[in-house]
Scaffold this motif. Structure first.
Motif, PDB file in Angstrom:
ATOM      1  N   GLY A   1      -5.004   4.991  -3.547  1.00 60.32           N
ATOM      2  CA  GLY A   1      -4.581   3.675  -4.021  1.00 60.32           C
ATOM      3  C   GLY A   1      -3.109   3.717  -4.378  1.00 60.32           C
ATOM      4  O   GLY A   1      -2.247   3.917  -3.515  1.00 60.32           O
ATOM      5  N   SER A   2      -2.812   3.557  -5.657  1.00 59.91           N
ATOM      6  CA  SER A   2      -1.414   3.651  -6.130  1.00 59.91           C
ATOM      7  C   SER A   2      -1.242   4.815  -7.098  1.00 59.91           C
ATOM      8  O   SER A   2      -0.273   4.857  -7.853  1.00 59.91           O
ATOM      9  CB  SER A   2      -0.997   2.337  -6.800  1.00 59.91           C
ATOM     10  OG  SER A   2      -1.822   2.069  -7.928  1.00 59.91           O
TER      11      SER A   2
ATOM     12  N   SER B   1       0.843  -1.194   0.000  1.00 61.92           N
ATOM     13  CA  SER B   1       0.000   0.000   0.000  1.00 61.92           C
ATOM     14  C   SER B   1       0.878   1.243   0.000  1.00 61.92           C
ATOM     15  O   SER B   1       2.057   1.203   0.373  1.00 61.92           O
ATOM     16  CB  SER B   1      -0.930   0.013   1.218  1.00 61.92           C
ATOM     17  OG  SER B   1      -0.176   0.039   2.414  1.00 61.92           O
TER      18      SER B   1
ATOM     19  N   GLN C   1       3.788  -2.553   3.959  1.00 61.67           N
ATOM     20  CA  GLN C   1       3.146  -3.869   3.935  1.00 61.67           C
ATOM     21  C   GLN C   1       3.013  -4.310   5.395  1.00 61.67           C
ATOM     22  O   GLN C   1       3.995  -4.477   6.111  1.00 61.67           O
ATOM     23  CB  GLN C   1       3.976  -4.887   3.144  1.00 61.67           C
ATOM     24  CG  GLN C   1       3.169  -5.936   2.385  1.00 61.67           C
ATOM     25  CD  GLN C   1       2.181  -6.682   3.282  1.00 61.67           C
ATOM     26  OE1 GLN C   1       2.564  -7.230   4.301  1.00 61.67           O
ATOM     27  NE2 GLN C   1       0.916  -6.680   2.876  1.00 61.67           N
TER      28      GLN C   1
END
Length: 213
Positions: free
Chosen positions: A49-50, A36, A66
């Motif tokens: 998000g990304s 994330s 993570q």
């Protein structure tokens, strides 16, 4: 059986310019678990998000995380920083600034005579410079106006930060000088009527003191 450790691989991010489009980031965990992302510099960039969104010029730091699971410990966070450079604006003179001939090349400008290119979204500036220079003082050859600009000549609009831009140092565009009205003075004199034409003496005076006869 104890949990295994994991690491994150998060590659370097390229520098950006204010106004650049949103872009995606990616990273991998040695565990294979999903990574994330979050921002450490909310004033410069945000993350959904990304996907990274540029907010302002400056340093943007994105953190990859993570949290681990039943088999893996949380991974050490991995941060990547990049520079968001200010966007470069260009300025031009519009509206064809015009004045009557007065013997000099000085031009009078208003904020309406400036157009800025490169603004992002609803950002705006008012240019307050009021003077410029024609390329010639003469009617026949005066075709352009130019001026120099400094940071103090720009007033940011609501929600606009000047630090997000490299402001232009010059502006130019079309302009013209129109003909002025001259004054004709006839020297009065008396003559006895004899039915013949007589020549009068006159002087032509221009707005800048030019004379002719």
């Amino acid at each position: 059986v104890t949990k295994a450790n994991q690491t994150i691989t998060f590659g370097a991010l390229a520098n950006k310019t204010y106004g650049d489009a949103d872009f995606g980031v990616s990273a991998t965990a040695s565990s294979g678990l999903a990574v994330s992302f979050s921002t450490q510099t909310l004033s410069t960039c945000t993350v959904s998000g990304s996907t990274v969104h540029i907010v302002a010029a400056g340093i943007c730091t994105i953190r990859a995380s993570q949290a681990g699971d039943a088999n893996y410990n949380a991974a050490p966070n991995a941060d990547q920083s990049f520079t968001v450079n200010p966007k470069t604006l260009t300025a031009s003179i519009v509206g064809n600034p015009t004045k009557p001939y007065d013997g000099n090349a000085n031009a009078t400008l208003t904020s309406a005579n400036f157009s800025l290119s490169g603004l992002v979204g609803s950002d705006s500036f008012t240019v307050t410079k009021t003077t410029g220079t024609y390329n010639s003082a003469d009617v026949a050859t005066a075709t352009a106006v130019s001026t120099s600009l400094v940071a103090g000549d720009f007033t940011p609009g609501a929600g606009t930060s000047a630090s997000n831009y490299n402001l232009p140092a010059t502006a130019s565009g079309a302009g013209q000088i129109t003909k002025a009205n001259a004054t004709v003075v006839v020297t009065p004199y008396n003559v006895t009527y004899d039915g013949l034409p007589h020549s009068a003496t006159y002087t032509i005076t221009g707005v800048n003191g030019e004379t002719g006869a």
